[in-house]
Design a protein around this motif. Structure first.
Motif, PDB file in Angstrom:
ATOM      1  N   GLU A 102     -35.005 -66.281 -34.177  1.00  9.57           N
ATOM      2  CA  GLU A 102     -33.575 -66.017 -34.274  1.00  9.57           C
ATOM      3  C   GLU A 102     -32.721 -67.036 -33.539  1.00  9.57           C
ATOM      4  OE1 GLU A 102     -35.571 -61.859 -34.159  1.00  9.57           O
ATOM      5  OE2 GLU A 102     -35.935 -63.871 -33.344  1.00  9.57           O
ATOM      6  N   ARG A 103     -33.297 -67.746 -32.557  1.00 13.03           N
ATOM      7  CA  ARG A 103     -32.525 -68.662 -31.723  1.00 13.03           C
ATOM      8  C   ARG A 103     -32.907 -70.102 -32.003  1.00 13.03           C
ATOM      9  NH1 ARG A 103     -33.211 -67.578 -25.667  1.00 13.03           N
ATOM     10  NH2 ARG A 103     -31.483 -69.071 -25.626  1.00 13.03           N
ATOM     11  N   GLY A 104     -31.980 -71.018 -31.740  1.00  8.53           N
ATOM     12  CA  GLY A 104     -32.272 -72.442 -31.832  1.00  8.53           C
ATOM     13  C   GLY A 104     -32.767 -72.935 -30.483  1.00  8.53           C
ATOM     14  N   ILE A 105     -34.002 -72.629 -30.160  1.00  6.99           N
ATOM     15  CA  ILE A 105     -34.522 -72.890 -28.824  1.00  6.99           C
ATOM     16  C   ILE A 105     -35.883 -73.570 -28.922  1.00  6.99           C
ATOM     17  CG2 ILE A 105     -35.507 -70.567 -28.747  1.00  6.99           C
ATOM     18  CD1 ILE A 105     -35.146 -70.593 -25.736  1.00  6.99           C
ATOM     19  N   HIS A 106     -36.109 -74.527 -28.027  1.00  5.74           N
ATOM     20  CA  HIS A 106     -37.390 -75.238 -28.001  1.00  5.74           C
ATOM     21  C   HIS A 106     -38.325 -74.604 -26.981  1.00  5.74           C
ATOM     22  CE1 HIS A 106     -40.292 -78.558 -27.608  1.00  5.74           C
ATOM     23  NE2 HIS A 106     -39.859 -78.941 -28.804  1.00  5.74           N
ATOM     24  N   PHE A 107     -39.619 -74.816 -27.198  1.00  6.66           N
ATOM     25  CA  PHE A 107     -40.657 -74.348 -26.291  1.00  6.66           C
ATOM     26  C   PHE A 107     -40.335 -74.749 -24.844  1.00  6.66           C
ATOM     27  CE2 PHE A 107     -45.632 -74.302 -25.996  1.00  6.66           C
ATOM     28  CZ  PHE A 107     -45.567 -73.339 -25.000  1.00  6.66           C
ATOM     29  N   MET A 108     -39.905 -75.988 -24.634  1.00  7.37           N
ATOM     30  CA  MET A 108     -39.591 -76.451 -23.284  1.00  7.37           C
ATOM     31  C   MET A 108     -38.499 -75.599 -22.647  1.00  7.37           C
ATOM     32  SD  MET A 108     -39.664 -80.617 -23.724  1.00  7.37           S
ATOM     33  CE  MET A 108     -38.437 -80.619 -25.048  1.00  7.37           C
ATOM     34  N   GLN A 109     -37.506 -75.230 -23.449  1.00  7.30           N
ATOM     35  CA  GLN A 109     -36.409 -74.420 -22.926  1.00  7.30           C
ATOM     36  C   GLN A 109     -36.871 -73.011 -22.608  1.00  7.30           C
ATOM     37  OE1 GLN A 109     -32.829 -74.615 -25.274  1.00  7.30           O
ATOM     38  NE2 GLN A 109     -31.855 -72.944 -24.162  1.00  7.30           N
ATOM     39  N   GLY A 110     -37.895 -72.541 -23.307  1.00  2.46           N
ATOM     40  CA  GLY A 110     -38.458 -71.241 -22.973  1.00  2.46           C
ATOM     41  C   GLY A 110     -38.924 -71.188 -21.526  1.00  2.46           C
ATOM     42  N   TRP A 111     -39.547 -72.287 -21.065  1.00  4.05           N
ATOM     43  CA  TRP A 111     -39.986 -72.360 -19.673  1.00  4.05           C
ATOM     44  C   TRP A 111     -38.788 -72.439 -18.722  1.00  4.05           C
ATOM     45  CZ3 TRP A 111     -44.788 -71.266 -18.395  1.00  4.05           C
ATOM     46  CH2 TRP A 111     -45.855 -71.600 -19.223  1.00  4.05           C
ATOM     47  N   ALA A 161     -48.052 -78.259 -39.646  1.00  5.34           N
ATOM     48  CA  ALA A 161     -47.671 -77.018 -38.982  1.00  5.34           C
ATOM     49  C   ALA A 161     -47.722 -75.792 -39.884  1.00  5.34           C
ATOM     50  CB  ALA A 161     -46.271 -77.161 -38.396  1.00  5.34           C
ATOM     51  N   GLY A 162     -47.462 -75.953 -41.175  1.00  4.35           N
ATOM     52  CA  GLY A 162     -47.432 -74.787 -42.042  1.00  4.35           C
ATOM     53  C   GLY A 162     -46.259 -73.882 -41.731  1.00  4.35           C
ATOM     54  N   GLY A 163     -46.482 -72.569 -41.821  1.00  5.64           N
ATOM     55  CA  GLY A 163     -45.383 -71.622 -41.649  1.00  5.64           C
ATOM     56  C   GLY A 163     -45.535 -70.695 -40.469  1.00  5.64           C
ATOM     57  N   ARG A 164     -46.443 -71.028 -39.544  1.00  5.86           N
ATOM     58  CA  ARG A 164     -46.722 -70.084 -38.464  1.00  5.86           C
ATOM     59  C   ARG A 164     -45.658 -70.079 -37.376  1.00  5.86           C
ATOM     60  NH1 ARG A 164     -49.221 -69.827 -33.378  1.00  5.86           N
ATOM     61  NH2 ARG A 164     -50.179 -67.767 -33.032  1.00  5.86           N
ATOM     62  N   GLU A 165     -45.117 -71.269 -36.999  1.00  5.00           N
ATOM     63  CA  GLU A 165     -44.223 -71.348 -35.844  1.00  5.00           C
ATOM     64  C   GLU A 165     -42.886 -71.965 -36.234  1.00  5.00           C
ATOM     65  OE1 GLU A 165     -46.149 -72.901 -32.343  1.00  5.00           O
ATOM     66  OE2 GLU A 165     -48.123 -72.234 -33.058  1.00  5.00           O
ATOM     67  N   PRO A 166     -41.800 -71.515 -35.605  1.00  7.39           N
ATOM     68  CA  PRO A 166     -40.474 -72.042 -35.957  1.00  7.39           C
ATOM     69  C   PRO A 166     -40.374 -73.542 -35.713  1.00  7.39           C
ATOM     70  CG  PRO A 166     -40.274 -70.034 -34.651  1.00  7.39           C
ATOM     71  CD  PRO A 166     -41.710 -70.442 -34.589  1.00  7.39           C
ATOM     72  N   VAL A 167     -39.670 -74.220 -36.592  1.00  9.74           N
ATOM     73  CA  VAL A 167     -39.535 -75.675 -36.500  1.00  9.74           C
ATOM     74  C   VAL A 167     -38.885 -76.064 -35.187  1.00  9.74           C
ATOM     75  CG1 VAL A 167     -38.558 -77.720 -37.584  1.00  9.74           C
ATOM     76  CG2 VAL A 167     -39.389 -75.841 -39.008  1.00  9.74           C
ATOM     77  N   GLN A 168     -37.749 -75.422 -34.862  1.00  8.19           N
ATOM     78  CA  GLN A 168     -36.998 -75.810 -33.670  1.00  8.19           C
ATOM     79  C   GLN A 168     -37.768 -75.513 -32.392  1.00  8.19           C
ATOM     80  OE1 GLN A 168     -36.311 -73.236 -35.568  1.00  8.19           O
ATOM     81  NE2 GLN A 168     -35.953 -71.442 -34.291  1.00  8.19           N
ATOM     82  N   TRP A 169     -38.729 -74.617 -32.444  1.00 10.54           N
ATOM     83  CA  TRP A 169     -39.521 -74.273 -31.258  1.00 10.54           C
ATOM     84  C   TRP A 169     -40.471 -75.405 -30.880  1.00 10.54           C
ATOM     85  CZ3 TRP A 169     -39.454 -70.835 -27.463  1.00 10.54           C
ATOM     86  CH2 TRP A 169     -40.610 -70.586 -26.726  1.00 10.54           C
ATOM     87  N   ASN A 170     -40.928 -76.194 -31.863  1.00 10.32           N
ATOM     88  CA  ASN A 170     -41.978 -77.174 -31.608  1.00 10.32           C
ATOM     89  C   ASN A 170     -41.588 -78.632 -31.825  1.00 10.32           C
ATOM     90  OD1 ASN A 170     -44.247 -75.737 -30.718  1.00 10.32           O
ATOM     91  ND2 ASN A 170     -44.718 -75.049 -32.782  1.00 10.32           N
ATOM     92  N   ALA A 171     -40.629 -78.909 -32.692  1.00 11.28           N
ATOM     93  CA  ALA A 171     -40.410 -80.282 -33.132  1.00 11.28           C
ATOM     94  C   ALA A 171     -39.894 -81.170 -32.003  1.00 11.28           C
ATOM     95  CB  ALA A 171     -39.430 -80.299 -34.303  1.00 11.28           C
ATOM     96  N   TYR A 172     -40.424 -82.397 -31.930  1.00 10.24           N
ATOM     97  CA  TYR A 172     -40.044 -83.386 -30.931  1.00 10.24           C
ATOM     98  C   TYR A 172     -39.533 -84.645 -31.636  1.00 10.24           C
ATOM     99  CZ  TYR A 172     -42.909 -80.954 -27.351  1.00 10.24           C
ATOM    100  OH  TYR A 172     -43.455 -80.056 -26.470  1.00 10.24           O
TER     101      TYR A 172
END
Length: 350
Positions: free
Chosen positions: A111-120, A250-261
Motif C-alpha cells: 500500500e505504501r511507496g516504501i523501500h526495504f531500507m526505509q523499513g529499517w 523478481a516475478g510477482g512476489r514482492e512489491p517493486v518499490q520495496w526492492n528496486a535499486y
C-alpha cells in the motif's frame, strides 16, 4: 550555520548532506564520539541479505544525528558490518541498550511507496523517538583494502555473477530460465555462486563457485564483476551496495518499490495476475513463500502459490530468458565500447 548543522528549520536530510560535505572539505573522517553519545547494540537474526540492507539504516542514523549515537551490531553475519566506520565492537560499549531490529513496514509494502531500507530506518525512529530519514539509495559495505589482484586463474578477467537458486523454504522466488540465459550468451563468462546450504541447480558453461566463497569473498567477487544475474536475494543487495549492474528476476512476489535499486533492472510481473496475499489483499505483490507445502509444520506452508504451473509460479514463467539476455548484452556492448575508446590511439586528423 549552526542551526543548519543541527537540523533546525531544515529537514534532517538536507542538514546531513551539508554536514557530510563540510566534513569532506575539512578532511574529517568518521563520527566524533564523546561522553555524551548514546550507546546502542543493534541485534538481528535475519538472513544475510536483510543484514546488508540494514546497513543503510545505520548509515542514515549517523548522518542524521552525527555524534549522538555509538552503535555496535550483534548479527549472524558479522562480515556484513566489518570495517564499517559507524559500527564499533560490542565489547567496547558494555552498557549499550539492546535493540532487536526489524522492519514492520513490510506489512504495508503493497500500500505504501516504501523501500526495504526505509523499513529499517522507520523502525529505528519508533524505538529511538527521533527522526531517521533514509539518507542513502543503497546499502553500505566497507573494505580495508583495494580490490585484490591475487585471484585464482579461473576468476581472472571479465565475468558476470549468476545465482540460479536460493533458499529451499522460499521456493516462490525460483526461476527456471538461468540455463537458457547462459546458453544464449556463449561469449560471456559466468561465475555461478550461491550458499552451500541452499538450492542451486548447477549450470552448464559456467565457472562453479557455489559453496566456495565466504561472504567477504563474495563481496570481492561482486566488486570485480561486470554485473550480476539473480533473483530477489542477497546478491542483488550486495550488487546495489557496490553499485554494480544487476538483472533481478523478481516475478510477482514482492512489491517493486520495496526492492528496486538504481543500476538494477527489476523484472517483475506484479499486477499481471489476479493473485492475493495470504491476508486477502488483491492487486499487488502476493508475498507468498512456497509453490507447494513442504510439510515442515511452519506457517510458510500456508503461504503457497495460487497459480503454480509445472512446479513454478505462473508469474515467474512470464519472464522470458530473452529479456535477460538482451539486458546483459546491452551492458556488455556499452562496456566494450567504453573500454575500446579508452585504449584507442589518438590519431591526429588532417
Amino acid at each position: 550555520m549552526r542551526e543548519l548543522c543541527a537540523g533546525i528549520n531544515v529537514d534532517l536530510g538536507t542538514a546531513a548532506a551539508f554536514r557530510e560535505q563540510w566534513a569532506r572539505e575539512a578532511g574529517l573522517q568518521g563520527n566524533n564520539h564523546n561522553a555524551h553519545t548514546i550507546p546502542l547494540l543493534l541485534k538481528t537474526n535475519q538472513a544475510p541479505g536483510d543484514a546488508v540492507v540494514m546497513t543503510a539504516a545505520i548509515y542514515s542514523l549517523h548522518r542524521a544525528h552525527p555524534g549522538k549515537y555509538v552503535t555496535a551490531v550483534e548479527s549472524l553475519w558479522p562480515e556484513v558490518f566489518a570495517h564499517n566506520p559507524d559500527v564499533v565492537p560490542a565489547e567496547s560499549i558494555p552498557d549499550a541498550a539492546p535493540i532487536q531490529m526489524h522492519y514492520p513496514a513490510i506489512h504495508k509494502s503493497n500500500e505504501r511507496g516504501i523501500h526495504f531500507m526505509q523499513g529499517w530506518t522507520e523502525f529505528l525512529e519508533s524505538v529511538l523517538s527521533v527522526q531517521v530519514p533514509l539518507l542513502t539509495n543503497r546499502p553500505r559495505l566497507y573494505f580495508d583494502r583495494p580490490m585484490p589482484d591475487n585471484l585464482p586463474p579461473h576468476l581472472r578477467g571479465k565475468y558476470w555473477l549468476i545465482c540460479s537458486g536460493g533458499r529451499e523454504d522460499f521456493t516462490n522466488k525460483l526461476w527456471g530460465g538461468y540455463q537458457a540465459v547462459v546458453y544464449a550468451l556463449p561469449g560471456v563468462r559466468f561465475v555461478q555462486i550461491g550458499g552451500v546450504r541452499d538450492h542451486h541447480p548447477r549450470l552448464d558453461n559456467t565457472i562453479d563457485a557455489v559453496g566456495n566463497t565466504t561472504l567477504r569473498q563474495l563481496f570481492d567477487l561482486v566488486r570485480r564483476a561486470r554485473g550480476v544475474v539473480c533473483g530477489v536475494s542477497l546478491l542483488m543487495h550486495v550488487a546495489a551496495a557496490l553499485e554494480k549492474p544487476a538483472i533481478v528476476i523478481a516475478g510477482g512476489r514482492e512489491p517493486v518499490q520495496w526492492n528496486a535499486y538504481p543500476k538494477q533492472h527489476y523484472l517483475h510481473t506484479v499486477g499481471a495476475l489476479p493473485c492475493s496475499t495470504p491476508q486477502g489483499y488483491v492487486g499487488g505483490a502476493c508475498w507468498r513463500s512456497r509453490i507447494v507445502p513442504l510439510g515442515d509444520n511452519t506457517f510458510l506452508d500456508k503461504d503457497t502459490c495460487e497459480r503454480p504451473v509445472n512446479g513454478v509460479p505462473e508469474c515467474m514463467t512470464m519472464i522470458d530468458p530473452k529479456e535477460v539476455v538482451e539486458l546483459v548484452l546491452r551492458y556488455e556492448d556499452a562496456r566494450n565500447r567504453l573500454e575500446s575508446s579508452r585504449t584507442a590511439p589518438n590519431v591526429p586528423t588532417a
